[in-house]
Design a protein around this motif. Structure first.
Motif, short mmCIF file in Angstrom:
data_model
loop_
_atom_site.label_atom_id
_atom_site.label_comp_id
_atom_site.label_asym_id
_atom_site.label_seq_id
_atom_site.Cartn_x
_atom_site.Cartn_y
_atom_site.Cartn_z
N ARG B 141 27.59 46.84 62.30
CA ARG B 141 27.13 45.85 61.34
C ARG B 141 26.68 46.52 60.05
NH1 ARG B 141 23.04 43.20 63.92
NH2 ARG B 141 24.57 42.33 65.35
N ARG B 142 25.96 47.64 60.20
CA ARG B 142 25.47 48.35 59.02
C ARG B 142 26.61 48.91 58.17
NH1 ARG B 142 22.69 52.88 60.27
NH2 ARG B 142 23.11 52.54 62.47
N THR B 143 27.56 49.62 58.83
CA THR B 143 28.66 50.19 58.06
C THR B 143 29.57 49.10 57.51
OG1 THR B 143 29.94 50.52 60.07
CG2 THR B 143 28.64 52.39 59.30
N GLN B 144 29.69 48.00 58.26
CA GLN B 144 30.52 46.88 57.79
C GLN B 144 29.96 46.32 56.49
OE1 GLN B 144 33.31 45.85 58.73
NE2 GLN B 144 33.58 43.78 57.97
N SER B 145 28.64 46.22 56.38
CA SER B 145 28.06 45.66 55.16
C SER B 145 28.35 46.58 53.97
CB SER B 145 26.56 45.45 55.34
OG SER B 145 25.91 46.69 55.40
N LYS B 146 28.35 47.90 54.22
CA LYS B 146 28.71 48.84 53.15
C LYS B 146 30.17 48.65 52.77
CE LYS B 146 29.06 53.21 53.97
NZ LYS B 146 28.90 54.66 54.19
N ASN B 147 31.00 48.42 53.75
CA ASN B 147 32.43 48.20 53.54
C ASN B 147 32.67 46.95 52.69
OD1 ASN B 147 35.24 48.32 55.93
ND2 ASN B 147 35.22 48.33 53.71
N ILE B 148 31.95 45.86 53.04
CA ILE B 148 32.10 44.60 52.29
C ILE B 148 31.66 44.78 50.84
CG2 ILE B 148 31.14 42.26 52.07
CD1 ILE B 148 31.11 42.18 55.17
N PHE B 149 30.58 45.52 50.64
CA PHE B 149 30.06 45.83 49.31
C PHE B 149 31.15 46.47 48.45
CE2 PHE B 149 27.78 48.98 46.61
CZ PHE B 149 27.08 48.08 45.82
N SER B 150 31.84 47.49 48.99
CA SER B 150 32.85 48.18 48.19
C SER B 150 34.09 47.31 48.00
CB SER B 150 33.21 49.52 48.83
OG SER B 150 33.94 49.31 50.01
N ILE B 151 34.44 46.51 49.01
CA ILE B 151 35.58 45.58 48.85
C ILE B 151 35.31 44.61 47.70
CG2 ILE B 151 36.78 43.64 49.93
CD1 ILE B 151 36.50 45.11 52.62
N ALA B 152 34.08 44.09 47.65
CA ALA B 152 33.72 43.15 46.59
C ALA B 152 33.82 43.81 45.22
CB ALA B 152 32.31 42.61 46.83
N LEU B 153 33.32 45.06 45.12
CA LEU B 153 33.38 45.75 43.83
C LEU B 153 34.82 46.04 43.42
CD1 LEU B 153 30.33 48.19 44.01
CD2 LEU B 153 30.72 46.36 42.36
N TYR B 154 35.66 46.49 44.39
CA TYR B 154 37.07 46.74 44.06
C TYR B 154 37.75 45.44 43.62
CZ TYR B 154 36.99 51.52 45.91
OH TYR B 154 36.73 52.86 46.11
N ALA B 155 37.42 44.33 44.31
CA ALA B 155 37.99 43.03 43.92
C ALA B 155 37.59 42.70 42.48
CB ALA B 155 37.52 41.94 44.88
N ALA B 156 36.33 42.98 42.13
CA ALA B 156 35.85 42.70 40.77
C ALA B 156 36.54 43.58 39.75
CB ALA B 156 34.33 42.90 40.70
N SER B 157 36.91 44.81 40.16
CA SER B 157 37.51 45.76 39.20
C SER B 157 38.86 45.28 38.69
CB SER B 157 37.65 47.14 39.84
OG SER B 157 38.77 47.19 40.69
N VAL B 158 39.54 44.42 39.47
CA VAL B 158 40.88 43.97 39.06
C VAL B 158 40.80 43.08 37.83
CG1 VAL B 158 42.97 42.76 39.78
CG2 VAL B 158 41.79 44.27 41.39
N PRO B 159 40.06 41.94 37.85
CA PRO B 159 40.00 41.13 36.61
C PRO B 159 39.24 41.85 35.49
CG PRO B 159 38.54 40.23 38.30
CD PRO B 159 39.36 41.28 38.97
N LEU B 160 38.20 42.62 35.84
CA LEU B 160 37.39 43.27 34.80
C LEU B 160 38.21 44.29 33.99
CD1 LEU B 160 34.00 43.74 36.69
CD2 LEU B 160 34.47 42.22 34.75
N ALA B 161 39.26 44.86 34.61
CA ALA B 161 40.11 45.81 33.89
C ALA B 161 40.74 45.16 32.66
CB ALA B 161 41.19 46.37 34.81
N PHE B 162 41.01 43.83 32.76
CA PHE B 162 41.64 43.15 31.64
C PHE B 162 40.64 42.89 30.51
CE2 PHE B 162 44.52 42.41 35.10
CZ PHE B 162 45.75 42.60 34.51
N TRP B 163 39.35 42.95 30.86
CA TRP B 163 38.32 42.84 29.83
C TRP B 163 38.11 44.23 29.20
CZ3 TRP B 163 32.37 42.32 30.58
CH2 TRP B 163 31.79 41.93 29.35
N ASN B 164 37.80 45.24 30.05
CA ASN B 164 37.62 46.60 29.55
C ASN B 164 37.86 47.57 30.72
OD1 ASN B 164 36.68 49.08 28.63
ND2 ASN B 164 35.14 48.13 27.29
N VAL B 165 38.84 48.45 30.54
CA VAL B 165 39.20 49.34 31.66
C VAL B 165 38.05 50.26 32.06
CG1 VAL B 165 41.68 49.29 31.24
CG2 VAL B 165 40.27 50.99 30.07
N TRP B 166 37.14 50.53 31.13
CA TRP B 166 36.07 51.47 31.45
C TRP B 166 35.10 50.90 32.47
CZ3 TRP B 166 36.96 56.31 30.36
CH2 TRP B 166 37.89 56.59 29.35
#
Lengths: 193, 193, 193, 193
Positions: B141-166
């Motif tokens: 459960r603990r490692t899964q929550s860390k996994n979900i955290f990074s999945i969410a951030l990677y998901a966010a990185s896709v649309p945000l790249a079109f705003w600013n790649v940095w």
């Protein structure tokens, strides 16, 4: 543990085969959606070959698990299989670049047919290790019939590609799917020992 | 020891993935400082991907350590992970060549997102091996929550790249860093057994 | 046996590194003796790098043999070493193409310097596993001094390349030779246990 | 089990060598039968090299099985063998592109000659591990004589290529065949222990 090194060597070769295929996905020069979409056929060919090679690896895993000793027949039927598997990256790139061309699709089917044949030779070599074990003989007969089924379909995909390449693609997809599902059953605890 | 060969095969595939990325670092024709500096973006993309893949390997190492048996679900969630990891060299080269382009950066983020999803499927497959073990359930459960955290951030990185790649680059760096530090804790003697 | 998979993964990465270098030996178009001789610098650069990487593998073999557990520090000092070793094919091709150019030779020396530093970090991580073992502390002190010696020479090869590249080549050859001979002694039965 | 990691590393290197050779099979641009047939020489060169390298792997498998310890002499005669084997992809591509050219064929023969020499050095290193074992001494004498036979033929293939390349091709095929058959006998249960 005389078959350990065969497994290790095969794992190495299959790992390289499955990974160098991605090198054939040439990075597009520009970043327009058009040029990215232009490598979609190569990507789909890579996806198909990845699944096909992964299935082969899983089957190889199950087969060699049953091997009793690393005799010459096992070594060379295994090397024969690895040779034909090593042709998969080449025909994947060839078909990815020319997915509408009957010759390219037929060649892909022919290499998968050769892999299927090589598997049946390896299976026979391992079956000869426990001719006195009724349960194993039965297990090999069942998996052998699945093997013959896919060999026949791959054989059919070669001439059918010259009629319509999409029939061959359906065959490739269907064989992959048919292997994938039963493998689930074979891996059930108790079903192969 | 039924999961040994999955580890060996995964190690082989990941070793090839992490090493062939360096083949995309094209040797400059001339030796002027300018032409050497012109491959700096590719080098930094390689460095990032090396760290990302190395983190994945370490996590894979910890995860498969907890696997009890090589059943079909484990085999195929693992092959699914290896497929998405095998796309990393391609998107690394693509992003290295076009690091200012939103599409290239978004594609990189999307592949890392798929790797993260594949990890969570593999994690679920392994968690199902010891549903009766309260300590392991808690650990997952603990490692899964860390996994979900990074999945969410990677998901966010896709649309945000079109705003600013940095912003996306910062996300990639932050996720790598966040994984790196806690892993230290997970590897402490006694914390995962 | 928690360090087994680190060895397996490192072996995989080093095996790929040492082998893909040969891909940089571009096959000459024609078969004249002139065009064959034109790749002699690349061949000699490959030979040097093969020996250097093989030495690193042997040292890695001895070092990890002494590791007690796969903790985070061991994992990441090892990944750091693999990163710098993975740059060897790139700088080998770069130096092979431009063996008279100070910048190319200095870059080669700089990467070997980084590999040497990475080795000393890995050595320190492993030494921390048996601080309470007087014999091992002594063994590590002796091999550490050899490590520092080669790091210093590689560091010197970087500026010296701008004076005369042949001095740097002599340093590369000398360090390789100096490692090769003592390793003979280290491998003597009883000398490292 | 001190020779385990040498086997693992060698397996990795040989697996990469045998697989990257297929990367030299350049995918033809168009799909005419003519352009597909134009790579037949490369394919046949790949087939020959695959068999040659597979034979080397099998022999290596048998040889290292007899090694008692991973001493420096074993490590470096093994690395020497891997170096010469790593030249096989290069000379295969060179000969595949120029199969009518004496120089290319002679170079191929010369590399196989070096591999044969490297094998005999490795064999001597392993033979020194059990000088007190009469049965093993006899076993090594017999396999050594086969080794010398193939070294002599490979040595002959180099000058003979300048007379007629087909004589050299016959030698390559004959040596492969001659190794293949006796290996069958060596692998018989009881013959090497």
């Amino acid at each position: 543990m005389p078959t350990n090194r065969i497994e290790a060597f095969s794992d190495g070769v299959i790992a390289v085969i499955i990974t160098i295929m991605v090198l054939e996905l040439k990075v597009p020069r520009d970043t327009t959606l058009t040029s990215l979409l232009s490598i979609l056929p190569q990507f789909l060919a890579y996806l198909l070959s990845f699944v096909v090679v992964a299935i082969m690896w899983v089957n190889h895993h199950h087969l060699l698990h049953a091997a009793r000793r690393a005799d010459a027949r096992l070594l060379w039927t295994n090397n024969n299989l690895l040779f034909w598997m090593s042709m998969v990256p080449f025909v994947t790139a060839y078909m990815g670049n020319n997915y509408r061309d009957a010759r390219a699709v037929a060649l892909y089917g022919a290499v998968l047919f050769c892999c299927g044949m090589a598997f049946s030779f390896l299976r026979a070599a391992i079956a000869s290790h426990h001719r006195d074990n009724a349960e194993m003989v039965d297990y090999h007969r069942r998996t052998q019939s699945k093997n013959i089924f896919s060999i026949a379909l791959y054989a059919a995909s070669v001439p059918l590609a010259f009629w319509n390449v999409w029939i061959s693609f359906c065959i490739f997809g269907f064989v992959a799917l048919s292997y994938f599902l039963p493998e689930r059953k074979l891996a059930e605890p108790g079903s192969h020992n």
